[in-house]
Design an enzyme around this catalytic site. Structure first.
Site, PDB file in Angstrom:
ATOM      1  N   GLY A  58      39.373  31.774  34.557  1.00 30.07           N
ATOM      2  CA  GLY A  58      40.303  32.159  33.492  1.00 30.07           C
ATOM      3  C   GLY A  58      41.409  31.124  33.435  1.00 30.07           C
ATOM      4  O   GLY A  58      41.165  29.921  33.550  1.00 30.07           O
ATOM      5  N   ARG A  59      42.655  31.605  33.298  1.00 36.79           N
ATOM      6  CA  ARG A  59      43.792  30.675  33.139  1.00 36.79           C
ATOM      7  C   ARG A  59      44.020  29.827  34.390  1.00 36.79           C
ATOM      8  O   ARG A  59      44.103  28.597  34.322  1.00 36.79           O
ATOM      9  CB  ARG A  59      45.059  31.479  32.804  1.00 36.79           C
ATOM     10  CG  ARG A  59      44.998  32.163  31.446  1.00 36.79           C
ATOM     11  CD  ARG A  59      46.131  33.149  31.263  1.00 36.79           C
ATOM     12  NE  ARG A  59      45.955  34.315  32.098  1.00 36.79           N
ATOM     13  CZ  ARG A  59      45.883  35.569  31.642  1.00 36.79           C
ATOM     14  NH1 ARG A  59      46.005  35.827  30.370  1.00 36.79           N
ATOM     15  NH2 ARG A  59      45.713  36.584  32.468  1.00 36.79           N
ATOM     16  N   ILE A  60      44.119  30.468  35.557  1.00 40.60           N
ATOM     17  CA  ILE A  60      44.429  29.709  36.780  1.00 40.60           C
ATOM     18  C   ILE A  60      43.205  28.905  37.228  1.00 40.60           C
ATOM     19  O   ILE A  60      43.319  27.745  37.623  1.00 40.60           O
ATOM     20  CB  ILE A  60      44.917  30.660  37.899  1.00 40.60           C
ATOM     21  CG1 ILE A  60      46.191  31.378  37.426  1.00 40.60           C
ATOM     22  CG2 ILE A  60      45.191  29.896  39.192  1.00 40.60           C
ATOM     23  CD1 ILE A  60      46.694  32.480  38.351  1.00 40.60           C
ATOM     24  N   THR A  64      43.333  32.255  46.415  1.00 38.82           N
ATOM     25  CA  THR A  64      44.718  32.457  45.959  1.00 38.82           C
ATOM     26  C   THR A  64      44.772  33.662  45.015  1.00 38.82           C
ATOM     27  O   THR A  64      45.783  33.872  44.353  1.00 38.82           O
ATOM     28  CB  THR A  64      45.271  31.222  45.198  1.00 38.82           C
ATOM     29  OG1 THR A  64      44.394  30.952  44.103  1.00 38.82           O
ATOM     30  CG2 THR A  64      45.399  30.003  46.088  1.00 38.82           C
ATOM     31  N   ARG A 121      43.320  37.488  45.365  1.00 36.75           N
ATOM     32  CA  ARG A 121      43.754  38.672  46.093  1.00 36.75           C
ATOM     33  C   ARG A 121      42.957  38.734  47.394  1.00 36.75           C
ATOM     34  O   ARG A 121      41.739  38.488  47.409  1.00 36.75           O
ATOM     35  CB  ARG A 121      43.501  39.958  45.291  1.00 36.75           C
ATOM     36  CG  ARG A 121      44.481  40.180  44.139  1.00 36.75           C
ATOM     37  CD  ARG A 121      45.908  40.505  44.611  1.00 36.75           C
ATOM     38  NE  ARG A 121      46.834  40.737  43.510  1.00 36.75           N
ATOM     39  CZ  ARG A 121      47.649  39.821  42.989  1.00 36.75           C
ATOM     40  NH1 ARG A 121      47.659  38.587  43.464  1.00 36.75           N
ATOM     41  NH2 ARG A 121      48.478  40.126  41.998  1.00 36.75           N
ATOM     42  N   GLU A 128      47.465  42.468  53.632  1.00 38.72           N
ATOM     43  CA  GLU A 128      48.646  41.662  53.359  1.00 38.72           C
ATOM     44  C   GLU A 128      49.880  42.522  53.590  1.00 38.72           C
ATOM     45  O   GLU A 128      49.924  43.634  53.050  1.00 38.72           O
ATOM     46  CB  GLU A 128      48.614  41.204  51.908  1.00 38.72           C
ATOM     47  CG  GLU A 128      49.304  39.884  51.706  1.00 38.72           C
ATOM     48  CD  GLU A 128      48.980  39.283  50.350  1.00 38.72           C
ATOM     49  OE1 GLU A 128      49.869  39.327  49.496  1.00 38.72           O
ATOM     50  OE2 GLU A 128      47.854  38.786  50.169  1.00 38.72           O
ATOM     51  N   HIS A 160      51.467  34.251  50.331  1.00 40.55           N
ATOM     52  CA  HIS A 160      51.432  34.653  48.914  1.00 40.55           C
ATOM     53  C   HIS A 160      52.575  33.977  48.130  1.00 40.55           C
ATOM     54  O   HIS A 160      53.461  34.643  47.595  1.00 40.55           O
ATOM     55  CB  HIS A 160      51.541  36.184  48.796  1.00 40.55           C
ATOM     56  CG  HIS A 160      50.973  36.717  47.515  1.00 40.55           C
ATOM     57  ND1 HIS A 160      50.257  37.868  47.430  1.00 40.55           N
ATOM     58  CD2 HIS A 160      51.037  36.237  46.242  1.00 40.55           C
ATOM     59  CE1 HIS A 160      49.907  38.097  46.185  1.00 40.55           C
ATOM     60  NE2 HIS A 160      50.369  37.108  45.436  1.00 40.55           N
TER      61      HIS A 160
HETATM   62  N1  LIG Z   1      48.650  33.814  44.824  1.00 43.56           N
HETATM   63  C1  LIG Z   1      49.481  34.125  43.870  1.00 43.56           C
HETATM   64  O1  LIG Z   1      50.693  34.084  44.045  1.00 43.56           O
HETATM   65  C2  LIG Z   1      48.970  34.511  42.528  1.00 43.56           C
HETATM   66  C3  LIG Z   1      47.765  35.143  42.389  1.00 43.56           C
HETATM   67  N2  LIG Z   1      47.286  35.466  41.146  1.00 43.56           N
HETATM   68  C4  LIG Z   1      45.982  36.103  41.023  1.00 43.56           C
HETATM   69  O2  LIG Z   1      45.151  35.312  40.191  1.00 43.56           O
HETATM   70  C5  LIG Z   1      44.412  36.177  39.347  1.00 43.56           C
HETATM   71  C6  LIG Z   1      43.895  35.437  38.135  1.00 43.56           C
HETATM   72  O3  LIG Z   1      44.938  35.165  37.222  1.00 43.56           O
HETATM   73  P1  LIG Z   1      44.599  34.534  35.785  1.00 43.56           P
HETATM   74  O4  LIG Z   1      43.825  33.285  35.940  1.00 43.56           O
HETATM   75  O5  LIG Z   1      45.854  34.497  35.021  1.00 43.56           O
HETATM   76  O6  LIG Z   1      43.634  35.665  35.206  1.00 43.56           O
HETATM   77  P2  LIG Z   1      42.566  35.532  34.040  1.00 43.56           P
HETATM   78  O7  LIG Z   1      42.352  36.926  33.565  1.00 43.56           O
HETATM   79  O8  LIG Z   1      42.965  34.487  33.071  1.00 43.56           O
HETATM   80  O9  LIG Z   1      41.250  35.008  34.797  1.00 43.56           O
HETATM   81  C7  LIG Z   1      40.467  35.796  35.638  1.00 43.56           C
HETATM   82  C8  LIG Z   1      39.008  35.536  35.309  1.00 43.56           C
HETATM   83  O10 LIG Z   1      38.208  36.159  36.308  1.00 43.56           O
HETATM   84  C9  LIG Z   1      37.061  36.674  35.663  1.00 43.56           C
HETATM   85  N3  LIG Z   1      36.475  37.716  36.516  1.00 43.56           N
HETATM   86  C10 LIG Z   1      37.050  38.847  36.952  1.00 43.56           C
HETATM   87  N4  LIG Z   1      36.201  39.532  37.748  1.00 43.56           N
HETATM   88  C11 LIG Z   1      35.065  38.813  37.787  1.00 43.56           C
HETATM   89  C12 LIG Z   1      33.814  39.012  38.410  1.00 43.56           C
HETATM   90  N5  LIG Z   1      33.556  40.077  39.176  1.00 43.56           N
HETATM   91  N6  LIG Z   1      32.853  38.099  38.252  1.00 43.56           N
HETATM   92  C13 LIG Z   1      33.094  37.021  37.500  1.00 43.56           C
HETATM   93  N7  LIG Z   1      34.256  36.761  36.875  1.00 43.56           N
HETATM   94  C14 LIG Z   1      35.235  37.660  37.021  1.00 43.56           C
HETATM   95  C15 LIG Z   1      37.546  37.177  34.324  1.00 43.56           C
HETATM   96  O11 LIG Z   1      36.493  37.251  33.394  1.00 43.56           O
HETATM   97  C16 LIG Z   1      38.574  36.097  33.958  1.00 43.56           C
HETATM   98  O12 LIG Z   1      37.968  35.058  33.202  1.00 43.56           O
HETATM   99  C17 LIG Z   1      45.411  37.308  39.056  1.00 43.56           C
HETATM  100  O13 LIG Z   1      44.763  38.473  38.619  1.00 43.56           O
HETATM  101  C18 LIG Z   1      46.074  37.486  40.398  1.00 43.56           C
HETATM  102  O14 LIG Z   1      45.354  38.405  41.176  1.00 43.56           O
HETATM  103  C19 LIG Z   1      48.005  35.175  40.028  1.00 43.56           C
HETATM  104  C20 LIG Z   1      49.220  34.552  40.106  1.00 43.56           C
HETATM  105  C21 LIG Z   1      49.836  34.205  41.373  1.00 43.56           C
HETATM  106  O1  LIG Z   2      51.398  37.188  39.551  1.00 44.50           O
HETATM  107  C1  LIG Z   2      50.678  37.596  40.472  1.00 44.50           C
HETATM  108  O2  LIG Z   2      49.644  38.254  40.258  1.00 44.50           O
HETATM  109  C2  LIG Z   2      51.033  37.309  41.868  1.00 44.50           C
HETATM  110  O3  LIG Z   2      50.265  37.502  42.745  1.00 44.50           O
HETATM  111  C3  LIG Z   2      52.382  36.782  42.200  1.00 44.50           C
HETATM  112  O4  LIG Z   2      52.941  35.992  41.290  1.00 44.50           O
END
Ligand SMILES: NC(=O)C1=CN([C@@H]2O[C@H](COP(=O)(O)OP(=O)(O)OC[C@H]3O[C@@H](n4cnc5c(N)ncnc54)[C@H](O)[C@@H]3O)[C@@H](O)[C@H]2O)C=CC1
Ligand SMILES: O=C(O)C(=O)CO
Length: 322
Positions: free
Chosen positions: A153-155, A234, A236, A265, A284
Site C-alpha cells: 500500500g502506501r508505506i 514495521t 504490527r 509490545e 515502534h
Molecule cells: N511502525 C510504525 O510506527 C508504523 C506502522 N504502521 C503500520 O503500517 C501499516 C500499513 O500502513 P499503510 O501503508 O498506510 O496502509 P495501506 O492500507 O496503504 O497498505 C496496506 C496494504 O496491505 C494490504 N493487505 C492487508 N492485509 C493483507 C493480506 N492479508 N494479504 C495481502 N495484502 C494485505 C492491503 O491491501 C493494502 O494494500 C499500518 O496499518 C500500520 O499498522 C504505520 C505507520 C507507522
Molecule cells: O500510525 C501508526 O499506525 C503507527 O503505528 C504509529 O505511527
C-alpha cells in the site's frame, strides 16, 4: 464540543482545535490507566487518541457520549470497526503523512541487519574494536537482490521505491489487489504468498493488521525462507510469532531480522531475541520524525474539526459510516 487528547501532540494540532472553538482536554498525567482513560472518554464528545488504547465493545458501551474518534495513527487495528459502525461513529486516521518516515525505518532496519550494525556497535561499546579481519562476521550487500513486500500500500510502495532506487533491487509483492502504480513505475511483480516467502532476500511487512492474521509469519514460513533472508517488520508485531522467529534466527534458517514492532509490545524484558546479534529492534518509532508527527497532528485535528462542523472526515478508516 469537548475533545479529549490522552497525550500532548505537536502544537499545530492543538492550536487548530482551539482556533476552531473546541474545548481541548489534555490530562497532566499522560500515562493513564484504562479506567482513568475511560473516565475521561465518558465525559467528552470526541476523542483524539494517541497510542494503542483498545476501542472495543466495552469502550463503546461505556462511552455513549463519544460521537467521533480521530486516531493519531494510520493503523486502526485497535478499533472494533463493527462496533463503531453500529453507532455511526467515524474513525479518523492519519495516512500518507507518515509513509516516508515509516518506510525510512524499514529501510534502515534492512541495512542495519545486512551490515550487522547492532553486533558491531555492541562491540564498540564493549571497547572491543578488534583487528581488521578479512573473514570476520561479514555482512551482505543488497545490490540487485530481491525485495518482497507483504502489503504493498502506501508505506510498502515507498519502501519498494527506495530499495529500487538505492540498490536496484527486484521487487516482488503479495497484496490483496494488484498495485498498478508499483507494477508500472517499479516493475514490481505480483506473486503468491508462497512465492513471496521463498524468493525474497529481504521480506518486509507493510500490511494493515487484523486479528485473523496473528502469527502469519511463523515457523512454517521461516522454514521456507532463504538462508540469507532478512525479515523486516514495521507493520504490527502481531504478524509474526516471535518465539518462532527467535528459533529461525538462532538456528540460521534466516540471516537476520529488523523489527520496529514486536510481539508482544513492549517487548518482554527476558525475551531471548534481545540477546541475538543478528537482530536490530526499535521501540515502534516508524513515524517518530518532526515532519511526520506534525502531519499526523494536522490530519487528526482536521478530522475532529470536520466532524464538529457536521462535515465528513477526510481521512477515515470507516467511510461506510457516511
Ligand atoms: N511502525 C510504525 O510506527 C508504523 C506502522 N504502521 C503500520 O503500517 C501499516 C500499513 O500502513 P499503510 O501503508 O498506510 O496502509 P495501506 O492500507 O496503504 O497498505 C496496506 C496494504 O496491505 C494490504 N493487505 C492487508 N492485509 C493483507 C493480506 N492479508 N494479504 C495481502 N495484502 C494485505 C492491503 O491491501 C493494502 O494494500 C499500518 O496499518 C500500520 O499498522 C504505520 C505507520 C507507522
Ligand atoms: O500510525 C501508526 O499506525 C503507527 O503505528 C504509529 O505511527
Amino acid at each position: 464540543m469537548k475533545v479529549f487528547i490522552n497525550k500532548r501532540i505537536p502544537e499545530i494540532g492543538i492550536t487548530m482545535l482551539k482556533e476552531a472553538g473546541l474545548e481541548v482536554i489534555i490530562p497532566e498525567n499522560d500515562n493513564l490507566s484504562r479506567e482513568e482513560w475511560l473516565e475521561y472518554c465518558k465525559k467528552t464528545d470526541a476523542v483524539l487518541n494517541v497510542g494503542g488504547n483498545q476501542f472495543n465493545q466495552e469502550f463503546f458501551e461505556e462511552c455513549p457520549n463519544v460521537k467521533a474518534i480521530a486516531l493519531f495513527s494510520v493503523g486502526f487495528d485497535h478499533v472494533d470497526i463493527k462496533e463503531a459502525n453500529k453507532r455511526n461513529i467515524p474513525i479518523g486516521n492519519t495516512p500518507d503523512v507518515l509513509s516516508r518516515a515509516t518506510s525510512d525505518v524499514a529501510f534502515l532496519l534492512m541495512q542495519s541487519v545486512s551490515r550487522r550494525a547492532s553486533f558491531y556497535f555492541q562491540k564498540v561499546k564493549d571497547r572491543n574494536w578488534g583487528n581488521f579481519d578479512p573473514l570476520y562476521e561479514l555482512g551482505q550487500e543488497l545490490y540487485g537482490k530481491t525485495l518482497g513486500i507483504f502489503g504493498l500500500g502506501r508505506i510498502g510502495f515507498e519502501m519498494a521505491e527506495k530499495c529500487k532506487k538505492a540498490f536496484g533491487m527486484n521487487i516482488i509483492y503479495h497484496n490483496r489487489n494488484h498495485n498498478e502504480e508499483a507494477e508500472q513505475e517499479l516493475d514490481a511483480k505480483y506473486v503468491s504468498f508462497d512465492e513471496l516467502i521463498e524468493k525474497s532476500d529481504v521480506l518486509s511487512i507493510h500490511a494493515n493488521f487484523k486479528p485473523e492474521q496473528s502469527n502469519l509469519f511463523n515457523a512454517s514460513v521461516f522454514e521456507k525462507m532463504k538462508k540469507n533472508a532478512i525479515f523486516v517488520n514495521t507493520a504490527r508485531g502481531g504478524f509474526h510469532n516471535q518465539k518462532d522467529l527467535y528459533q529461525a534466527l538462532v538456528s540460521g534458517k534466516i540471516w537476520g531480522a529488523g523489527l520496529d514492532v514486536t510481539n508482544p509490545e513492549p517487548i518482554e524484558d527476558n525475551d531471548p531475541i534481545l540477546q541475538l546479534s543478528n537482530v536490530c529492534i526499535l521501540p515502534h518509532i516508524g513515524s517518530a520524525t518532526i515532519e511526520a508527527r506534525n502531519g499526523m497532528a494536522r490530519l487528526a485535528a482536521e478530522n475532529i474539526i470536520a466532524f464538529s462542523k457536521g462535515e465528513k472526515m477526510k481521512h477515515i478508516a470507516n467511510p461506510e459510516v457516511y
